[in-house]
Design a protein around this motif. Structure first.
Motif, PDB file in Angstrom:
ATOM      1  N   GLU A 131       0.817  -1.198   0.000  1.00 13.14           N
ATOM      2  CA  GLU A 131       0.000   0.000   0.000  1.00 13.14           C
ATOM      3  C   GLU A 131       0.855   1.256   0.000  1.00 13.14           C
ATOM      4  O   GLU A 131       1.918   1.323   0.625  1.00 13.14           O
ATOM      5  N   PHE A 132       0.347   2.258  -0.681  1.00 14.84           N
ATOM      6  CA  PHE A 132       1.002   3.563  -0.737  1.00 14.84           C
ATOM      7  C   PHE A 132       0.824   4.258   0.610  1.00 14.84           C
ATOM      8  O   PHE A 132      -0.255   4.246   1.200  1.00 14.84           O
ATOM      9  N   VAL A 133       1.914   4.901   1.093  1.00 12.91           N
ATOM     10  CA  VAL A 133       1.778   5.698   2.311  1.00 12.91           C
ATOM     11  C   VAL A 133       2.093   7.169   2.070  1.00 12.91           C
ATOM     12  O   VAL A 133       1.429   8.041   2.627  1.00 12.91           O
ATOM     13  N   ALA A 134       3.088   7.483   1.253  1.00  8.33           N
ATOM     14  CA  ALA A 134       3.432   8.885   1.019  1.00  8.33           C
ATOM     15  C   ALA A 134       4.299   9.004  -0.222  1.00  8.33           C
ATOM     16  O   ALA A 134       4.986   8.052  -0.601  1.00  8.33           O
TER      17      ALA A 134
ATOM     18  N   THR B  74       6.064  18.744  -3.911  1.00  6.65           N
ATOM     19  CA  THR B  74       4.662  18.418  -3.683  1.00  6.65           C
ATOM     20  C   THR B  74       4.557  17.070  -2.993  1.00  6.65           C
ATOM     21  O   THR B  74       5.254  16.122  -3.365  1.00  6.65           O
ATOM     22  N   THR B  75       3.701  16.991  -1.978  1.00 13.45           N
ATOM     23  CA  THR B  75       3.564  15.759  -1.217  1.00 13.45           C
ATOM     24  C   THR B  75       2.165  15.176  -1.336  1.00 13.45           C
ATOM     25  O   THR B  75       1.200  15.882  -1.653  1.00 13.45           O
ATOM     26  N   ARG B  76       2.095  13.882  -1.058  1.00 15.15           N
ATOM     27  CA  ARG B  76       0.814  13.186  -1.091  1.00 15.15           C
ATOM     28  C   ARG B  76       0.874  12.104  -0.032  1.00 15.15           C
ATOM     29  O   ARG B  76       1.902  11.435   0.109  1.00 15.15           O
ATOM     30  N   TYR B  77      -0.216  11.931   0.714  1.00 14.73           N
ATOM     31  CA  TYR B  77      -0.248  10.963   1.800  1.00 14.73           C
ATOM     32  C   TYR B  77      -1.501  10.098   1.710  1.00 14.73           C
ATOM     33  O   TYR B  77      -2.561  10.560   1.274  1.00 14.73           O
ATOM     34  N   ALA B  78      -1.380   8.874   2.177  1.00 12.37           N
ATOM     35  CA  ALA B  78      -2.570   8.065   2.405  1.00 12.37           C
ATOM     36  C   ALA B  78      -3.312   8.655   3.606  1.00 12.37           C
ATOM     37  O   ALA B  78      -2.679   9.120   4.565  1.00 12.37           O
ATOM     38  N   ASP B  79      -4.624   8.653   3.544  1.00  9.68           N
ATOM     39  CA  ASP B  79      -5.408   9.236   4.630  1.00  9.68           C
ATOM     40  C   ASP B  79      -5.105   8.589   5.982  1.00  9.68           C
ATOM     41  O   ASP B  79      -5.141   9.256   7.016  1.00  9.68           O
ATOM     42  N   SER B  80      -4.762   7.316   5.955  1.00 10.62           N
ATOM     43  CA  SER B  80      -4.569   6.588   7.213  1.00 10.62           C
ATOM     44  C   SER B  80      -3.306   6.999   7.951  1.00 10.62           C
ATOM     45  O   SER B  80      -3.153   6.692   9.135  1.00 10.62           O
ATOM     46  N   VAL B  81      -2.383   7.693   7.276  1.00  8.93           N
ATOM     47  CA  VAL B  81      -1.102   7.998   7.914  1.00  8.93           C
ATOM     48  C   VAL B  81      -0.786   9.482   7.987  1.00  8.93           C
ATOM     49  O   VAL B  81       0.221   9.867   8.592  1.00  8.93           O
ATOM     50  N   LYS B  82      -1.580  10.341   7.368  1.00 11.25           N
ATOM     51  CA  LYS B  82      -1.166  11.722   7.187  1.00 11.25           C
ATOM     52  C   LYS B  82      -0.944  12.487   8.475  1.00 11.25           C
ATOM     53  O   LYS B  82      -0.240  13.493   8.481  1.00 11.25           O
TER      54      LYS B  82
ATOM     55  N   ARG C 224       0.626  11.221  11.114  1.00  9.92           N
ATOM     56  CA  ARG C 224       1.794  10.688  11.810  1.00  9.92           C
ATOM     57  C   ARG C 224       3.028  10.557  10.914  1.00  9.92           C
ATOM     58  O   ARG C 224       4.137  10.421  11.419  1.00  9.92           O
ATOM     59  N   PHE C 225       2.842  10.557   9.621  1.00 12.03           N
ATOM     60  CA  PHE C 225       3.949  10.374   8.681  1.00 12.03           C
ATOM     61  C   PHE C 225       4.273  11.709   8.009  1.00 12.03           C
ATOM     62  O   PHE C 225       3.367  12.442   7.625  1.00 12.03           O
ATOM     63  N   THR C 226       5.560  11.985   7.864  1.00  6.98           N
ATOM     64  CA  THR C 226       5.989  13.193   7.169  1.00  6.98           C
ATOM     65  C   THR C 226       7.057  12.826   6.168  1.00  6.98           C
ATOM     66  O   THR C 226       8.079  12.236   6.537  1.00  6.98           O
ATOM     67  N   ILE C 227       6.837  13.184   4.927  1.00  3.41           N
ATOM     68  CA  ILE C 227       7.820  12.911   3.886  1.00  3.41           C
ATOM     69  C   ILE C 227       8.533  14.203   3.536  1.00  3.41           C
ATOM     70  O   ILE C 227       7.924  15.286   3.532  1.00  3.41           O
ATOM     71  N   SER C 228       9.827  14.101   3.276  1.00  8.40           N
ATOM     72  CA  SER C 228      10.618  15.268   2.900  1.00  8.40           C
ATOM     73  C   SER C 228      11.743  14.814   1.989  1.00  8.40           C
ATOM     74  O   SER C 228      11.974  13.623   1.813  1.00  8.40           O
ATOM     75  N   ARG C 229      12.443  15.787   1.423  1.00  7.46           N
ATOM     76  CA  ARG C 229      13.539  15.440   0.506  1.00  7.46           C
ATOM     77  C   ARG C 229      14.709  16.356   0.726  1.00  7.46           C
ATOM     78  O   ARG C 229      14.573  17.490   1.176  1.00  7.46           O
ATOM     79  N   ASP C 230      15.886  15.865   0.366  1.00  6.48           N
ATOM     80  CA  ASP C 230      17.107  16.660   0.328  1.00  6.48           C
ATOM     81  C   ASP C 230      17.693  16.430  -1.050  1.00  6.48           C
ATOM     82  O   ASP C 230      18.361  15.407  -1.294  1.00  6.48           O
ATOM     83  N   ASN C 231      17.421  17.353  -1.962  1.00  8.47           N
ATOM     84  CA  ASN C 231      17.863  17.169  -3.346  1.00  8.47           C
ATOM     85  C   ASN C 231      19.374  17.071  -3.468  1.00  8.47           C
ATOM     86  O   ASN C 231      19.894  16.340  -4.305  1.00  8.47           O
ATOM     87  N   ALA C 232      20.089  17.781  -2.634  1.00 10.61           N
ATOM     88  CA  ALA C 232      21.551  17.762  -2.708  1.00 10.61           C
ATOM     89  C   ALA C 232      22.108  16.374  -2.388  1.00 10.61           C
ATOM     90  O   ALA C 232      23.192  16.001  -2.850  1.00 10.61           O
ATOM     91  N   LYS C 233      21.358  15.618  -1.592  1.00 13.42           N
ATOM     92  CA  LYS C 233      21.794  14.276  -1.200  1.00 13.42           C
ATOM     93  C   LYS C 233      21.039  13.181  -1.949  1.00 13.42           C
ATOM     94  O   LYS C 233      21.212  11.997  -1.644  1.00 13.42           O
ATOM     95  N   ASN C 234      20.171  13.571  -2.877  1.00  8.13           N
ATOM     96  CA  ASN C 234      19.343  12.589  -3.599  1.00  8.13           C
ATOM     97  C   ASN C 234      18.608  11.665  -2.626  1.00  8.13           C
ATOM     98  O   ASN C 234      18.481  10.455  -2.872  1.00  8.13           O
ATOM     99  N   THR C 235      18.137  12.230  -1.547  1.00 11.17           N
ATOM    100  CA  THR C 235      17.552  11.429  -0.478  1.00 11.17           C
ATOM    101  C   THR C 235      16.144  11.917  -0.135  1.00 11.17           C
ATOM    102  O   THR C 235      15.906  13.123  -0.034  1.00 11.17           O
ATOM    103  N   VAL C 236      15.256  10.953   0.044  1.00  7.98           N
ATOM    104  CA  VAL C 236      13.898  11.213   0.511  1.00  7.98           C
ATOM    105  C   VAL C 236      13.739  10.549   1.868  1.00  7.98           C
ATOM    106  O   VAL C 236      14.165   9.397   2.067  1.00  7.98           O
ATOM    107  N   TYR C 237      13.138  11.282   2.788  1.00 10.12           N
ATOM    108  CA  TYR C 237      12.963  10.776   4.146  1.00 10.12           C
ATOM    109  C   TYR C 237      11.488  10.519   4.435  1.00 10.12           C
ATOM    110  O   TYR C 237      10.611  11.229   3.937  1.00 10.12           O
TER     111      TYR C 237
END
Length: 121
Positions: free
Chosen positions: A44-47, A55-63, A65-78
């Motif tokens: 199942e998709f969570v974020a 731009t972010t998108r979350y599943a309703d069941s987790v929005k 408690r879950f936070t998605i973010s990115r660091d483009n310089a590190k090519n990393t998504v958290y």
């Protein structure tokens, strides 16, 4: 490297927090999504997040408690997960999409191997 690589999973008590990381190529990649799959259940998709605008998108069941973010310089998504619950126990995968920010697994081209999150009660 085309295949994303996840890290950060582990065993945590209920109520605790974890931050998962996903290192992924930004070349030809528009967005990164996080999914989870518990034993006997479908993936199942969570974020998800786009590299460009964030731009972010979350599943309703987790929005809440879950936070998605990115660091483009590190090519990393958290994926920050707070107030963990036993039902969050699953293998968490990140995957890359070449356009849009979809929620269905079939729309994602490349997948990591997954990282296990286990929440004890």
């Amino acid at each position: 490297q085309v295949q994303p690589v996840e890290s950060g999973g582990g065993l945590v008590q209920a109520g605790g927090s974890l931050r998962l990381s996903c290192v992924a190529s930004r070349r030809t990649t528009y967005a990164v999504g996080w999914f989870r799959q518990a034993p006997g259940k479908e993936r199942e998709f969570v974020a998800g997040i786009t590299w460009g605008t964030g731009t972010t998108r979350y599943a309703d069941s987790v929005k809440r408690r879950f936070t998605i973010s990115r660091d483009n310089a590190k090519n990393t998504v958290y994926l920050q997960i707070d107030r963990l619950k036993p039902e969050d126990t699953a293998v968490y995968y990140c995957a890359t999409a070449q356009n849009n920010l979809p929620t269905i697994p079939a729309a994602y081209a490349y997948w990591g191997q997954g990282t296990q999150v286990t929440v004890s009660s």
